[in-house]
Design an enzyme around this catalytic site. Structure first.
Site, mmCIF file in Angstrom:
data_model
loop_
_atom_site.group_PDB
_atom_site.id
_atom_site.type_symbol
_atom_site.label_atom_id
_atom_site.label_comp_id
_atom_site.label_asym_id
_atom_site.label_seq_id
_atom_site.Cartn_x
_atom_site.Cartn_y
_atom_site.Cartn_z
ATOM 1 N N LYS A 80 0.769 -1.332 0.103
ATOM 2 C CA LYS A 80 0.042 -0.059 0.039
ATOM 3 C C LYS A 80 0.812 1.384 -0.081
ATOM 4 O O LYS A 80 2.177 1.218 0.281
ATOM 5 C CB LYS A 80 -0.705 -0.086 1.502
ATOM 6 C CG LYS A 80 -1.990 0.921 0.960
ATOM 7 C CD LYS A 80 -3.134 -0.023 0.740
ATOM 8 C CE LYS A 80 -4.511 0.833 0.661
ATOM 9 N NZ LYS A 80 -5.724 0.220 0.205
ATOM 10 N N GLY A 179 -21.175 5.772 5.308
ATOM 11 C CA GLY A 179 -20.749 6.232 4.147
ATOM 12 C C GLY A 179 -21.398 5.849 2.999
ATOM 13 O O GLY A 179 -21.349 4.689 2.733
ATOM 14 N N VAL A 180 -21.626 6.507 1.946
ATOM 15 C CA VAL A 180 -22.175 6.382 0.917
ATOM 16 C C VAL A 180 -21.489 6.927 -0.497
ATOM 17 O O VAL A 180 -21.929 7.724 -1.043
ATOM 18 C CB VAL A 180 -23.752 6.527 0.249
ATOM 19 C CG1 VAL A 180 -24.499 5.448 1.138
ATOM 20 C CG2 VAL A 180 -23.986 8.048 1.153
ATOM 21 N N GLY A 181 -20.083 6.972 -0.509
ATOM 22 C CA GLY A 181 -19.105 7.416 -1.644
ATOM 23 C C GLY A 181 -19.170 6.493 -2.722
ATOM 24 O O GLY A 181 -20.243 5.941 -3.004
ATOM 25 N N VAL A 183 -18.104 3.202 -3.067
ATOM 26 C CA VAL A 183 -18.579 2.045 -2.778
ATOM 27 C C VAL A 183 -19.768 1.879 -2.167
ATOM 28 O O VAL A 183 -20.662 1.011 -2.693
ATOM 29 C CB VAL A 183 -17.525 1.012 -1.928
ATOM 30 C CG1 VAL A 183 -17.932 -0.266 -1.444
ATOM 31 C CG2 VAL A 183 -16.045 0.995 -2.576
#
Ligand code: NAD
Length: 354
Positions: A80, A179-181, A183
Protein backbone atom coordinates in the site's frame (compact mmCIF):
# COMPACT_ATOMS: atom_id res chain seq x y z
CA UNK A 1 7.78 4.77 16.44
CA UNK A 2 10.59 2.23 16.09
CA UNK A 3 10.02 1.51 12.40
CA UNK A 4 12.31 -1.49 12.01
CA UNK A 5 10.81 -3.13 15.10
CA UNK A 6 7.28 -2.48 13.78
CA UNK A 7 8.24 -3.95 10.39
CA UNK A 8 9.64 -7.07 12.02
CA UNK A 9 6.60 -7.50 14.26
CA UNK A 10 4.19 -7.15 11.34
CA UNK A 11 6.34 -9.08 8.84
CA UNK A 12 7.04 -6.28 6.35
CA UNK A 13 9.64 -6.73 3.62
CA UNK A 14 10.26 -3.12 2.59
CA UNK A 15 9.14 0.39 3.59
CA UNK A 16 10.37 3.41 1.59
CA UNK A 17 9.86 7.11 2.27
CA UNK A 18 10.11 9.60 -0.58
CA UNK A 19 10.23 13.39 -0.84
CA UNK A 20 10.06 15.17 -4.19
CA UNK A 21 11.03 18.81 -3.56
CA UNK A 22 9.66 20.11 -6.88
CA UNK A 23 6.08 18.85 -6.52
CA UNK A 24 6.15 18.80 -2.72
CA UNK A 25 5.22 15.08 -2.72
CA UNK A 26 5.81 13.28 0.58
CA UNK A 27 4.92 9.61 0.31
CA UNK A 28 5.50 6.19 1.82
CA UNK A 29 5.30 2.82 0.04
CA UNK A 30 5.08 -0.27 2.26
CA UNK A 31 5.53 -3.69 0.68
CA UNK A 32 4.34 -6.19 3.24
CA UNK A 33 4.83 -9.43 1.34
CA UNK A 34 5.76 -10.69 -2.10
CA UNK A 35 5.54 -14.35 -1.01
CA UNK A 36 2.65 -15.00 -3.41
CA UNK A 37 3.67 -12.55 -6.15
CA UNK A 38 4.01 -8.85 -6.99
CA UNK A 39 2.12 -6.66 -4.56
CA UNK A 40 -0.84 -4.54 -5.68
CA UNK A 41 -2.35 -1.94 -3.35
CA UNK A 42 -3.97 1.47 -3.51
CA UNK A 43 -2.44 4.89 -2.98
CA UNK A 44 -4.18 6.89 -0.25
CA UNK A 45 -3.93 10.69 -0.09
CA UNK A 46 -4.65 11.82 3.46
CA UNK A 47 -3.90 14.55 5.97
CA UNK A 48 -2.43 12.72 8.99
CA UNK A 49 -2.01 14.15 12.49
CA UNK A 50 1.63 13.03 12.50
CA UNK A 51 4.19 11.17 10.38
CA UNK A 52 3.89 8.23 12.78
CA UNK A 53 0.13 8.09 12.14
CA UNK A 54 0.83 7.88 8.38
CA UNK A 55 3.42 5.12 8.91
CA UNK A 56 1.07 3.15 11.12
CA UNK A 57 -1.71 3.48 8.54
CA UNK A 58 0.44 2.27 5.65
CA UNK A 59 1.84 -0.63 7.73
CA UNK A 60 -1.65 -1.77 8.74
CA UNK A 61 -3.16 -1.31 5.30
CA UNK A 62 -0.34 -3.10 3.45
CA UNK A 63 -0.54 -6.17 5.70
CA UNK A 64 -4.29 -6.18 5.10
CA UNK A 65 -3.62 -6.29 1.35
CA UNK A 66 -1.44 -9.41 1.76
CA UNK A 67 -4.26 -11.12 3.65
CA UNK A 68 -6.86 -9.89 1.16
CA UNK A 69 -4.99 -11.19 -1.89
CA UNK A 70 -4.20 -14.51 -0.20
CA UNK A 71 -7.81 -15.19 0.83
CA UNK A 72 -9.08 -14.15 -2.61
CA UNK A 73 -6.88 -16.89 -4.11
CA UNK A 74 -4.74 -14.43 -6.10
CA UNK A 75 -1.07 -14.94 -6.89
CA UNK A 76 -0.38 -11.50 -5.47
CA UNK A 77 1.46 -10.07 -2.51
CA UNK A 78 0.38 -7.11 -0.39
CA UNK A 79 1.44 -3.47 -0.38
CA UNK A 80 0.00 0.00 0.00
CA UNK A 81 1.15 3.60 -0.31
CA UNK A 82 0.16 6.86 1.33
CA UNK A 83 0.69 10.46 0.26
CA UNK A 84 0.90 12.84 3.21
CA UNK A 85 -1.12 16.01 2.69
CA UNK A 86 -0.38 19.35 4.37
CA UNK A 87 -4.09 20.11 4.85
CA UNK A 88 -7.27 17.98 4.85
CA UNK A 89 -8.63 18.99 1.46
CA UNK A 90 -5.38 19.76 -0.37
CA UNK A 91 -6.18 19.35 -4.11
CA UNK A 92 -4.05 16.96 -6.15
CA UNK A 93 -1.84 18.12 -9.00
CA UNK A 94 -0.44 16.44 -12.09
CA UNK A 95 3.09 17.13 -10.80
CA UNK A 96 2.31 15.30 -7.53
CA UNK A 97 0.78 12.33 -9.37
CA UNK A 98 3.72 12.08 -11.78
CA UNK A 99 6.22 12.27 -8.92
CA UNK A 100 4.29 9.45 -7.24
CA UNK A 101 4.42 7.49 -10.50
CA UNK A 102 8.22 7.80 -10.55
CA UNK A 103 8.39 6.63 -6.92
CA UNK A 104 6.21 3.61 -7.78
CA UNK A 105 8.42 2.89 -10.81
CA UNK A 106 11.50 2.64 -8.61
CA UNK A 107 10.05 -0.66 -7.27
CA UNK A 108 10.36 -2.23 -10.76
CA UNK A 109 6.96 -3.90 -10.51
CA UNK A 110 7.28 -5.36 -7.01
CA UNK A 111 4.69 -2.70 -6.11
CA UNK A 112 1.72 -1.96 -8.37
CA UNK A 113 -0.29 1.13 -7.38
CA UNK A 114 -4.04 1.75 -7.76
CA UNK A 115 -6.63 4.16 -6.34
CA UNK A 116 -7.64 4.47 -2.70
CA UNK A 117 -9.27 7.29 -0.70
CA UNK A 118 -8.35 10.67 -2.24
CA UNK A 119 -7.12 9.21 -5.54
CA UNK A 120 -9.25 8.83 -8.68
CA UNK A 121 -8.81 7.56 -12.25
CA UNK A 122 -7.34 10.90 -13.36
CA UNK A 123 -4.63 10.67 -10.71
CA UNK A 124 -3.86 7.08 -11.76
CA UNK A 125 -3.68 8.13 -15.43
CA UNK A 126 -1.11 10.78 -14.50
CA UNK A 127 0.91 8.22 -12.49
CA UNK A 128 0.74 5.95 -15.55
CA UNK A 129 2.64 8.51 -17.63
CA UNK A 130 5.69 7.67 -15.48
CA UNK A 131 5.30 3.93 -14.82
CA UNK A 132 3.66 0.80 -16.22
CA UNK A 133 3.11 -0.47 -12.69
CA UNK A 134 -0.31 1.02 -11.99
CA UNK A 135 -3.85 -0.30 -12.37
CA UNK A 136 -7.24 1.39 -12.14
CA UNK A 137 -6.75 4.08 -14.78
CA UNK A 138 -8.84 4.71 -17.89
CA UNK A 139 -6.30 3.22 -20.33
CA UNK A 140 -6.73 -0.09 -22.19
CA UNK A 141 -6.79 -3.03 -19.72
CA UNK A 142 -6.35 -0.70 -16.73
CA UNK A 143 -9.65 -1.72 -15.15
CA UNK A 144 -10.95 1.74 -14.24
CA UNK A 145 -12.68 2.50 -10.94
CA UNK A 146 -12.70 -0.69 -8.80
CA UNK A 147 -15.59 0.48 -6.57
CA UNK A 148 -18.50 -1.32 -8.34
CA UNK A 149 -16.55 -4.60 -8.07
CA UNK A 150 -15.81 -3.98 -4.40
CA UNK A 151 -19.52 -3.31 -3.82
CA UNK A 152 -20.47 -6.58 -5.55
CA UNK A 153 -18.00 -8.47 -3.36
CA UNK A 154 -19.42 -6.92 -0.18
CA UNK A 155 -22.89 -7.88 -1.38
CA UNK A 156 -21.71 -11.51 -1.85
CA UNK A 157 -20.25 -11.33 1.68
CA UNK A 158 -23.63 -10.19 3.01
CA UNK A 159 -25.32 -13.10 1.21
CA UNK A 160 -22.92 -15.44 3.02
CA UNK A 161 -23.84 -13.80 6.35
CA UNK A 162 -27.55 -14.32 5.65
CA UNK A 163 -27.02 -17.95 4.63
CA UNK A 164 -24.98 -18.59 7.77
CA UNK A 165 -27.91 -17.31 9.85
CA UNK A 166 -30.43 -19.41 7.90
CA UNK A 167 -31.83 -16.56 5.78
CA UNK A 168 -31.82 -16.25 2.01
CA UNK A 169 -33.15 -12.85 1.03
CA UNK A 170 -32.83 -9.13 1.69
CA UNK A 171 -36.54 -8.36 1.40
CA UNK A 172 -37.79 -7.07 4.74
CA UNK A 173 -34.27 -6.45 6.06
CA UNK A 174 -32.78 -3.05 6.89
CA UNK A 175 -29.18 -2.28 6.00
CA UNK A 176 -27.42 0.73 7.57
CA UNK A 177 -24.63 2.21 5.45
CA UNK A 178 -21.97 4.35 7.12
CA UNK A 179 -20.62 6.27 4.13
CA UNK A 180 -22.21 6.36 0.68
CA UNK A 181 -19.22 7.36 -1.43
CA UNK A 182 -17.96 5.29 -4.37
CA UNK A 183 -18.47 1.81 -2.87
CA UNK A 184 -21.37 2.67 -0.53
CA UNK A 185 -23.47 4.14 -3.35
CA UNK A 186 -23.02 1.06 -5.58
CA UNK A 187 -23.78 -1.21 -2.65
CA UNK A 188 -26.94 0.79 -1.86
CA UNK A 189 -28.18 0.23 -5.42
CA UNK A 190 -27.58 -3.55 -5.24
CA UNK A 191 -29.31 -3.77 -1.87
CA UNK A 192 -32.29 -1.72 -3.05
CA UNK A 193 -32.61 -3.94 -6.15
CA UNK A 194 -32.75 -6.96 -3.84
CA UNK A 195 -35.51 -5.51 -1.67
CA UNK A 196 -33.58 -4.16 1.35
CA UNK A 197 -34.61 -1.01 3.19
CA UNK A 198 -31.74 1.46 3.56
CA UNK A 199 -30.59 3.77 6.34
CA UNK A 200 -27.64 5.99 5.41
CA UNK A 201 -25.27 8.51 6.96
CA UNK A 202 -22.48 10.50 5.35
CA UNK A 203 -20.63 13.69 6.15
CA UNK A 204 -21.45 14.85 2.60
CA UNK A 205 -25.08 15.98 2.52
CA UNK A 206 -25.31 15.68 -1.28
CA UNK A 207 -24.30 11.99 -1.15
CA UNK A 208 -27.04 11.32 1.44
CA UNK A 209 -29.62 13.25 -0.60
CA UNK A 210 -28.87 11.15 -3.67
CA UNK A 211 -29.65 7.96 -1.72
CA UNK A 212 -32.92 9.43 -0.46
CA UNK A 213 -34.01 10.44 -3.95
CA UNK A 214 -32.79 7.32 -5.79
CA UNK A 215 -33.57 4.52 -3.36
CA UNK A 216 -35.91 6.02 -0.76
CA UNK A 217 -33.24 5.70 1.94
CA UNK A 218 -33.86 7.00 5.46
CA UNK A 219 -31.11 9.19 6.90
CA UNK A 220 -29.59 9.42 10.36
CA UNK A 221 -26.71 11.49 11.74
CA UNK A 222 -23.13 10.29 11.37
CA UNK A 223 -22.97 9.90 15.16
CA UNK A 224 -26.09 7.66 15.16
CA UNK A 225 -25.47 5.22 12.32
CA UNK A 226 -23.45 2.61 14.25
CA UNK A 227 -26.17 2.21 16.88
CA UNK A 228 -29.13 2.56 14.54
CA UNK A 229 -31.87 -0.09 14.47
CA UNK A 230 -31.02 -2.40 11.54
CA UNK A 231 -30.26 -6.00 10.53
CA UNK A 232 -26.93 -5.37 8.77
CA UNK A 233 -24.45 -2.61 9.54
CA UNK A 234 -22.16 -1.80 6.59
CA UNK A 235 -19.16 0.40 7.43
CA UNK A 236 -18.21 1.95 4.08
CA UNK A 237 -16.38 5.12 5.16
CA UNK A 238 -13.06 4.80 7.01
CA UNK A 239 -11.44 2.28 9.36
CA UNK A 240 -11.38 1.94 13.17
CA UNK A 241 -15.13 2.52 13.55
CA UNK A 242 -16.10 -0.53 15.66
CA UNK A 243 -14.60 -0.64 19.13
CA UNK A 244 -14.99 -0.74 22.88
CA UNK A 245 -16.84 2.59 22.91
CA UNK A 246 -19.72 1.44 20.69
CA UNK A 247 -19.91 -2.38 20.46
CA UNK A 248 -22.51 -2.58 23.23
CA UNK A 249 -24.74 -0.10 21.40
CA UNK A 250 -24.82 -2.03 18.09
CA UNK A 251 -28.28 -3.42 17.25
CA UNK A 252 -27.37 -5.13 13.97
CA UNK A 253 -27.07 -8.93 13.83
CA UNK A 254 -24.48 -8.65 11.07
CA UNK A 255 -21.56 -6.31 10.33
CA UNK A 256 -20.35 -6.48 6.75
CA UNK A 257 -18.93 -3.52 4.85
CA UNK A 258 -16.21 -2.18 2.57
CA UNK A 259 -14.00 -0.18 4.93
CA UNK A 260 -10.53 -1.54 5.69
CA UNK A 261 -9.47 -2.23 9.30
CA UNK A 262 -12.95 -1.70 10.75
CA UNK A 263 -12.05 -2.92 14.26
CA UNK A 264 -10.19 -0.51 16.56
CA UNK A 265 -8.52 -3.30 18.55
CA UNK A 266 -8.58 -6.44 16.42
CA UNK A 267 -8.29 -9.08 19.16
CA UNK A 268 -10.50 -7.44 21.75
CA UNK A 269 -13.23 -6.22 19.39
CA UNK A 270 -13.45 -9.46 17.40
CA UNK A 271 -14.01 -11.35 20.67
CA UNK A 272 -16.51 -8.76 21.95
CA UNK A 273 -18.60 -9.04 18.76
CA UNK A 274 -18.50 -12.84 19.01
CA UNK A 275 -19.66 -12.64 22.66
CA UNK A 276 -22.56 -10.38 21.70
CA UNK A 277 -23.62 -12.81 18.94
CA UNK A 278 -22.97 -10.27 16.18
CA UNK A 279 -21.78 -11.96 12.98
CA UNK A 280 -18.77 -10.06 11.61
CA UNK A 281 -17.90 -10.53 7.92
CA UNK A 282 -14.13 -9.87 8.06
CA UNK A 283 -13.33 -6.70 6.10
CA UNK A 284 -10.45 -7.99 4.00
CA UNK A 285 -12.47 -11.04 2.93
CA UNK A 286 -15.64 -9.20 1.88
CA UNK A 287 -14.05 -6.07 0.37
CA UNK A 288 -11.70 -7.93 -2.00
CA UNK A 289 -13.83 -7.42 -5.15
CA UNK A 290 -11.94 -4.33 -6.37
CA UNK A 291 -8.58 -5.98 -5.81
CA UNK A 292 -9.76 -9.13 -7.57
CA UNK A 293 -10.84 -7.04 -10.55
CA UNK A 294 -7.59 -5.06 -10.88
CA UNK A 295 -5.17 -7.82 -9.88
CA UNK A 296 -7.07 -10.32 -12.00
CA UNK A 297 -6.75 -8.07 -15.07
CA UNK A 298 -3.05 -7.58 -14.30
CA UNK A 299 -2.63 -11.37 -14.08
CA UNK A 300 -4.51 -11.93 -17.36
CA UNK A 301 -7.79 -13.44 -16.10
CA UNK A 302 -10.80 -13.34 -18.48
CA UNK A 303 -13.94 -11.28 -17.57
CA UNK A 304 -15.76 -14.55 -16.74
CA UNK A 305 -12.93 -15.70 -14.46
CA UNK A 306 -12.89 -12.30 -12.73
CA UNK A 307 -16.62 -12.37 -12.04
CA UNK A 308 -16.43 -15.97 -10.78
CA UNK A 309 -13.62 -14.99 -8.39
CA UNK A 310 -15.69 -12.09 -7.02
CA UNK A 311 -18.67 -14.44 -6.61
CA UNK A 312 -16.33 -16.80 -4.69
CA UNK A 313 -16.24 -14.20 -1.88
CA UNK A 314 -19.53 -15.76 -0.74
CA UNK A 315 -18.05 -19.27 -0.31
CA UNK A 316 -14.81 -17.92 1.21
CA UNK A 317 -16.84 -15.95 3.78
CA UNK A 318 -18.89 -19.06 4.61
CA UNK A 319 -15.67 -21.05 4.95
CA UNK A 320 -14.34 -18.44 7.42
CA UNK A 321 -17.55 -18.66 9.47
CA UNK A 322 -17.11 -22.44 9.68
CA UNK A 323 -13.53 -22.00 10.90
CA UNK A 324 -14.53 -19.40 13.52
CA UNK A 325 -15.24 -21.86 16.35
CA UNK A 326 -11.72 -23.25 15.98
CA UNK A 327 -10.10 -19.78 16.07
CA UNK A 328 -12.30 -17.90 18.53
CA UNK A 329 -13.86 -15.39 16.14
CA UNK A 330 -14.58 -14.83 12.45
CA UNK A 331 -11.85 -12.15 12.31
CA UNK A 332 -9.24 -14.53 13.74
CA UNK A 333 -10.38 -17.30 11.39
CA UNK A 334 -9.87 -14.98 8.41
CA UNK A 335 -6.28 -14.28 9.45
CA UNK A 336 -5.62 -17.98 10.00
CA UNK A 337 -6.93 -18.73 6.49
CA UNK A 338 -4.72 -15.97 4.99
CA UNK A 339 -1.60 -17.14 6.85
CA UNK A 340 -2.16 -20.75 5.79
CA UNK A 341 -2.37 -19.67 2.13
CA UNK A 342 0.77 -17.50 2.41
CA UNK A 343 2.68 -20.33 4.10
CA UNK A 344 1.49 -22.64 1.29
CA UNK A 345 2.88 -20.16 -1.27
CA UNK A 346 6.22 -19.94 0.53
CA UNK A 347 6.63 -23.71 0.75
CA UNK A 348 5.76 -24.03 -2.99
CA UNK A 349 8.51 -21.44 -3.73
CA UNK A 350 11.02 -23.34 -1.57
CA UNK A 351 10.15 -26.63 -3.28
CA UNK A 352 10.74 -25.03 -6.73
CA UNK A 353 14.00 -23.46 -5.54
CA UNK A 354 15.12 -26.78 -4.10
P1 NAD B 1 -15.06 7.27 -0.79
O1 NAD B 1 -14.11 8.31 -0.30
O2 NAD B 1 -15.58 7.37 -2.19
O3 NAD B 1 -16.33 7.18 0.17
C1 NAD B 1 -16.25 7.27 1.55
C2 NAD B 1 -17.49 8.04 2.02
O4 NAD B 1 -17.49 8.02 3.43
C3 NAD B 1 -17.50 9.50 1.56
O5 NAD B 1 -18.75 9.79 0.94
C4 NAD B 1 -17.30 10.27 2.85
O6 NAD B 1 -17.96 11.52 2.86
C5 NAD B 1 -17.91 9.32 3.86
N1 NAD B 1 -17.47 9.53 5.24
C6 NAD B 1 -16.25 9.91 5.71
N2 NAD B 1 -16.27 9.99 7.04
C7 NAD B 1 -17.51 9.64 7.45
C8 NAD B 1 -18.14 9.50 8.70
N3 NAD B 1 -17.50 9.76 9.83
N4 NAD B 1 -19.44 9.11 8.74
C9 NAD B 1 -20.11 8.84 7.58
N5 NAD B 1 -19.56 8.97 6.35
C10 NAD B 1 -18.28 9.35 6.29
O7 NAD B 1 -14.33 5.86 -0.55
P2 NAD B 1 -14.74 4.46 -1.16
O8 NAD B 1 -13.89 4.20 -2.36
O9 NAD B 1 -16.23 4.35 -1.27
O10 NAD B 1 -14.21 3.48 -0.03
C11 NAD B 1 -14.90 3.36 1.20
C12 NAD B 1 -14.09 2.49 2.15
O11 NAD B 1 -13.90 1.21 1.58
C13 NAD B 1 -12.68 3.02 2.46
O12 NAD B 1 -12.35 2.68 3.77
C14 NAD B 1 -11.79 2.25 1.48
O13 NAD B 1 -10.46 2.11 1.97
C15 NAD B 1 -12.51 0.91 1.47
N6 NAD B 1 -12.28 0.15 0.26
C16 NAD B 1 -12.58 0.70 -0.95
C17 NAD B 1 -12.37 -0.03 -2.11
C18 NAD B 1 -12.71 0.53 -3.45
O14 NAD B 1 -12.76 -0.24 -4.42
N7 NAD B 1 -12.98 1.82 -3.59
C19 NAD B 1 -11.84 -1.33 -2.02
C20 NAD B 1 -11.58 -1.88 -0.74
C21 NAD B 1 -11.80 -1.12 0.38
Amino acid sequence: MNLIQEMMTRGHERVCVHHDPESGLRAIIAVHSTALGNALGGTRRWHYDSDDAALLDVLRLSRGMTYKAACAGLDMGGAKSVILLDSPRAPFTEAQARAMGRFVNSFNGDYIAAEDVGVNEQFVDWMATETNHVMGGTGEGQGGDPSPHTALGVFRGMQACLRHLGMDQFTGLTVALQGVGSVGAHLARLLHEHGAELVVADIHESAVQEMVEQWGARTVGTDEIIATECDILAPCALGAVIGQSNIDSIKARIICGAANNQLVDHDHDAAALQDRGILYGPDFIVNAGGLIHLAGLYLGLTPEELLAKIDDIESTTLNVFQLASEHGSTAHAAIALAEARIAGGRSREETHAG
